[in-house]
Design a protein around this motif. Structure first.
Motif, mmCIF file in Angstrom:
data_model
loop_
_atom_site.group_PDB
_atom_site.id
_atom_site.type_symbol
_atom_site.label_atom_id
_atom_site.label_comp_id
_atom_site.label_asym_id
_atom_site.label_seq_id
_atom_site.Cartn_x
_atom_site.Cartn_y
_atom_site.Cartn_z
ATOM 1 N N ARG A 3 0.817 -1.201 0.000
ATOM 2 C CA ARG A 3 0.000 0.000 0.000
ATOM 3 C C ARG A 3 0.855 1.257 0.000
ATOM 4 O O ARG A 3 1.940 1.293 0.539
ATOM 5 C CB ARG A 3 -0.922 -0.010 1.212
ATOM 6 C CG ARG A 3 -1.928 -1.159 1.133
ATOM 7 C CD ARG A 3 -2.866 -1.161 2.289
ATOM 8 N NE ARG A 3 -3.810 -0.083 2.263
ATOM 9 C CZ ARG A 3 -4.887 -0.008 1.499
ATOM 10 N NH1 ARG A 3 -5.146 -0.957 0.658
ATOM 11 N NH2 ARG A 3 -5.714 1.007 1.576
ATOM 12 N N ASN A 4 0.321 2.313 -0.616
ATOM 13 C CA ASN A 4 0.913 3.647 -0.644
ATOM 14 C C ASN A 4 2.271 3.690 -1.347
ATOM 15 O O ASN A 4 3.176 4.388 -0.932
ATOM 16 C CB ASN A 4 1.009 4.239 0.772
ATOM 17 C CG ASN A 4 -0.367 4.388 1.379
ATOM 18 O OD1 ASN A 4 -1.319 4.731 0.686
ATOM 19 N ND2 ASN A 4 -0.484 4.111 2.653
ATOM 20 N N SER A 24 -3.330 -1.984 -6.639
ATOM 21 C CA SER A 24 -3.883 -1.694 -5.322
ATOM 22 C C SER A 24 -2.831 -0.993 -4.463
ATOM 23 O O SER A 24 -1.660 -1.355 -4.477
ATOM 24 C CB SER A 24 -4.360 -2.982 -4.645
ATOM 25 O OG SER A 24 -3.318 -3.933 -4.586
ATOM 26 N N GLY A 25 -3.279 0.047 -3.773
ATOM 27 C CA GLY A 25 -2.411 0.782 -2.863
ATOM 28 C C GLY A 25 -1.409 1.718 -3.514
ATOM 29 O O GLY A 25 -0.634 2.372 -2.831
ATOM 30 N N SER A 44 -7.888 -0.664 -5.696
ATOM 31 C CA SER A 44 -8.362 -0.654 -4.312
ATOM 32 C C SER A 44 -7.277 -0.065 -3.410
ATOM 33 O O SER A 44 -6.101 -0.404 -3.529
ATOM 34 C CB SER A 44 -8.743 -2.057 -3.851
ATOM 35 O OG SER A 44 -7.635 -2.927 -3.899
ATOM 36 N N GLY A 45 -7.684 0.861 -2.553
ATOM 37 C CA GLY A 45 -6.751 1.507 -1.638
ATOM 38 C C GLY A 45 -5.765 2.455 -2.299
ATOM 39 O O GLY A 45 -4.865 2.964 -1.637
ATOM 40 N N ALA A 61 -13.951 -1.688 -12.698
ATOM 41 C CA ALA A 61 -12.736 -1.512 -11.891
ATOM 42 C C ALA A 61 -13.038 -1.676 -10.413
ATOM 43 O O ALA A 61 -14.173 -1.558 -9.969
ATOM 44 C CB ALA A 61 -12.135 -0.137 -12.153
ATOM 45 N N ASP A 62 -12.000 -1.938 -9.635
ATOM 46 C CA ASP A 62 -12.104 -2.041 -8.185
ATOM 47 C C ASP A 62 -11.500 -0.773 -7.585
ATOM 48 O O ASP A 62 -10.284 -0.592 -7.622
ATOM 49 C CB ASP A 62 -11.361 -3.280 -7.696
ATOM 50 C CG ASP A 62 -11.545 -3.534 -6.208
ATOM 51 O OD1 ASP A 62 -12.032 -2.631 -5.488
ATOM 52 O OD2 ASP A 62 -11.191 -4.645 -5.758
ATOM 53 N N LEU A 63 -12.362 0.090 -7.070
ATOM 54 C CA LEU A 63 -11.925 1.348 -6.464
ATOM 55 C C LEU A 63 -12.222 1.369 -4.962
ATOM 56 O O LEU A 63 -12.224 2.437 -4.350
ATOM 57 C CB LEU A 63 -12.621 2.534 -7.148
ATOM 58 C CG LEU A 63 -12.315 2.735 -8.620
ATOM 59 C CD1 LEU A 63 -13.241 3.801 -9.222
ATOM 60 C CD2 LEU A 63 -10.871 3.117 -8.822
ATOM 61 N N ARG A 64 -12.448 0.206 -4.362
ATOM 62 C CA ARG A 64 -12.762 0.163 -2.934
ATOM 63 C C ARG A 64 -11.664 0.837 -2.120
ATOM 64 O O ARG A 64 -10.482 0.604 -2.353
ATOM 65 C CB ARG A 64 -12.927 -1.276 -2.451
ATOM 66 C CG ARG A 64 -14.184 -1.949 -2.972
ATOM 67 C CD ARG A 64 -14.236 -3.390 -2.581
ATOM 68 N NE ARG A 64 -13.110 -4.080 -3.244
ATOM 69 C CZ ARG A 64 -12.642 -5.247 -2.852
ATOM 70 N NH1 ARG A 64 -13.155 -5.868 -1.824
ATOM 71 N NH2 ARG A 64 -11.647 -5.816 -3.500
#
Length: 157
Positions: A3-4, A24-25, A44-45, A61-64
């Motif tokens: 993440r990040n 993701s992240g 996501s994230g 898309a997955d934007l959770r």
């Protein structure tokens, strides 16, 4: 990908070109992804805050849990997108198509909605009452069309 992770736009497109779709992240804050086809991508994230995503295709898309605060998404295709708990504070969603998107828990504040409505009160439940009513009406209309199309095909409906 942890993440990040900050990623420059060149690295992002290089990875996208070789078929990678799990971002993701990742931190792509402030980047211009206008008119890019990102259908089915996993953000996501991810941090896409301040990004320009005008007319970007994010279908499926997955934007959770993504941060889209301050993002410009005018005319983007967000159909069937997972947007649970996404941050849309100060985002511009004018003319976005989000039919079938899962937006429960999304955060709206000073957000321009697809119909031009401005959400001026913090809303952590996903939608203003007026916007929810509009979406509910669209769902009922879609169901009626689907039901009408299925008459005589009861085994499929």
């Amino acid at each position: 990908m942890s993440r990040n992770n900050s990623m420059d736009i060149e690295e992002f497109f290089n990875r996208l070109d070789v078929g990678e779709n799990d971002f993701s992240g990742v931190d792509l804050s402030g980047t211009d992804l206008s008119e890019v086809d990102l259908s089915g991508i996993n953000f996501s994230g991810a941090d896409l805050s301040g990004g320009i995503l005008c007319k970007t295709k994010l279908w499926g898309a997955d934007l959770r849990d993504a941060n889209l605060s301050g993002a410009d998404l005018r005319g983007a295709d967000l159909r069937v997108t997972r947007m649970e708990s996404v941050n849309l504070e100060n985002a511009n969603l004018l003319e976005v198509n989000w039919h079938g998107a899962e937006i429960y828990g999304a955060y709206f504040y000073n957000t321009v909605m697809p119909d031009g409505e401005l959400v001026t009160e913090p809303n952590s439940y996903g939608l203003s009452v007026q916007t929810y009513s509009t979406l509910a009406s669209e769902i009922v209309r879609s169901y009626k069309v689907f039901y009408t199309d299925c008459i005589g095909f009861n085994s499929l409906c």
